[in-house]
Scaffold this motif. Structure first.
Motif, PDB file in Angstrom:
ATOM      1  N   THR A 110      -7.799   3.653  -2.600  1.00 44.39           N
ATOM      2  CA  THR A 110      -6.608   4.108  -3.005  1.00 44.39           C
ATOM      3  C   THR A 110      -6.346   4.844  -4.430  1.00 44.39           C
TER       4      THR A 110
ATOM      5  N   ASP B  13      -2.534   5.911   4.330  1.00 41.99           N
ATOM      6  CA  ASP B  13      -3.125   4.745   3.654  1.00 41.99           C
ATOM      7  C   ASP B  13      -3.021   3.475   4.668  1.00 41.99           C
ATOM      8  N   GLU B  14      -3.865   2.565   4.497  1.00 41.12           N
ATOM      9  CA  GLU B  14      -3.935   1.530   5.413  1.00 41.12           C
ATOM     10  C   GLU B  14      -4.101   1.809   6.934  1.00 41.12           C
TER      11      GLU B  14
HETATM   12 MG   LIG Z   1      -6.079   0.733  -0.557  1.00 41.42          MG
END
Ligand SMILES: [Mg+2]
Ligand SMILES: Nc1ncnc2c1ncn2[C@@H]1O[C@H](COP(=O)(O)OP(=O)(O)OP(=O)(O)O)[C@@H](O)[C@H]1O
Length: 396
Positions: free
Chosen positions: A54, A137-138
């Motif tokens: 990230t 993300d994720e």
């Molecule tokens: Mg992350």
């Protein structure tokens, strides 16, 4: 001490991201080439937790924004979506469609996905150079929840007039094997960028860089080295390193408070402080993992405890475990999962480092051993009636 904790806080973003130069370079090159050729593209970023995915992708966005500004290009528009916050997986298409203004004017007949598909199928009147960067993300959540959404998303990048770059970030290691072949068969396989676990030297370098803002040293080099070595051997997770270092400071602070006779000026984190912090971090980690597993994986762990607890056995086979699992499910009136899913779940538990699976051509005959203490499992389920029933214990 407050400043040290701040420098080591997970929410503090370092000004430069060391040890990930190559990964950032590749991601930037990928995006630049999409932008220059005015074509869409998909990038799949994967790696274990805490390996800087990230953080690095955020730096990549910053870097691309200033590059496009310098080049006099249209500003890059970014949509960042964290899948853990989605209530509905198709929300993703709404968020992307919103960025393309025409959607607002479109009639409400078509779904956001259909709208995007038709938008990307014909030459649009969007200004030249408009390109959207979609960061998901994720993504693991989507893969387990609704794979079709992901397929549709990556498929969008293959439309002739698609104008966006999709960057998906996920952390399960075996995900790529399960998810990429399907995309390949659909002819929209993204470019893969993997983030390996940090080594001891890399962890030390990152710590050095993060602590550089301070004018004094708070850690004995030996203490930092110990932490780096331990975490590198376990997972290479930088988040864990930062948390452990902060705990070590707590340990030192508590010691200073309790021991007011201690000489002033001796406030430095030593090997011993770090040792206490590390044992806390690792003890909790296993229990945390067990407590956050899906229910059927927890039931599987209970079955293993039942099989091993009162015997000298320390190994079983998937087939034997499955029999015990079916019995327990029956006695608890819980619908059991099928045998293929059962084997998959054993694999997931093994990926998490909780079990070890032996080698055998036939899955059901694979030897299975526990990689953690039975006491960790018992501790994790101590207060939970369902699992106490599972284990055949009665809570008062
Ligand atoms: Mg992350
Ligand atoms: N190279 C680095 N330099 C400085 N700090 C780092 C570096 N890599 C990771 N960190 C720090 O470690 C923490 C975890 O990093 P990050 O959130 O990027 O991990 P991740 O790979 O996205 O993990 P997850 O898969 O759990 O989302 C953050 O606080 C980040 O600031």
């Amino acid at each position: 001490m407050k400043a040290v904790k701040e420098a080591l806080h997970v929410a503090t973003s370092p000004t430069i991201v060391v040890c990930r130069e190559e990964e950032q370079r590749k991601a930037i090159e990928f995006c630049k080439s999409c932008i220059e050729q005015e074509k869409a593209g998909g990038l799949y970023v994967c790696g274990c937790p805490g390996t800087g995915k990230t953080l690095s992708i955020n730096k990549v966005i910053e870097n691309l924004s200033s590059w496009s500004h310098e080049m006099g290009l249209q500003p890059i528009q970014v949509v960042a979506i964290n899948c853990t916050s989605l209530t509905n997986t198709s929300e993703i298409f709404i968020r992307i469609a919103e960025k393309f203004n025409p959607y607002k004017r479109a009639s409400g007949r078509s779904t956001p996905l259909q709208h995007l598909q038709s938008l990307f199928s014909r030459k649009s009147n969007l200004p030249i150079g408009t390109i959207l960067l979609v960061i998901i993300d994720e993504m693991d959540y989507l893969i387990t929840k609704d794979r079709a959404v992901l397929h549709d998303l990556f498929m969008l990048t293959t439309f002739p007039f698609a104008r966006f770059i999709l960057i998906g970030i996920a952390n399960a290691i075996d995900l790529a094997d399960r998810f990429l072949p399907k995309l390949e068969s659909l002819n929209c396989k993204p470019t893969v960028l993997s983030f390996p676990a940090y080594s001891r030297d890399q962890i030390l370098e990152i710590l050095r860089q993060r602590l550089m803002v301070l004018e004094y040293s708070v850690f004995q080099p030996l203490a930092l080295d110990y932490c780096a070595r331990k975490v590198a051997a376990a997972s290479g997770d930088m988040r864990k390193v930062l948390d452990t270092c902060r705990t070590a400071i707590d340990v030192l602070e508590a010691e200073i408070r309790d021991n007011s006779t201690k000489e002033v000026g001796n406030d430095i984190v030593t090997f011993d402080h770090m040792d206490i912090a590390l044992s806390k971090a690792f003890k909790c980690a296993k229990v945390d993992i067990i407590q956050s597993l899906p229910q059927h994986q927890q039931i599987i762990l209970c079955c293993i405890v039942k099989l091993f607890q009162h015997s000298k056995k320390n190994a079983t086979t998937i087939a034997e475990l499955n029999r015990s699992y079916l019995q327990i499910c029956k006695s608890l009136h819980v619908p059991a999962i099928g045998s293929i899913e059962f084997i998959d779940m054993c694999r997931v538990l093994s990926d998490q480092g909780l079990l070890e699976l032996g080698k055998s051509k036939e899955d059901r005959l694979k030897r299975l051993t526990l990689k953690i203490d039975i006491s960790d499992i018992l501790f994790a389920f101590k207060e939970i009636r369902f699992f106490q029933n599972c284990l055949g214990n009665k809570l008062p």
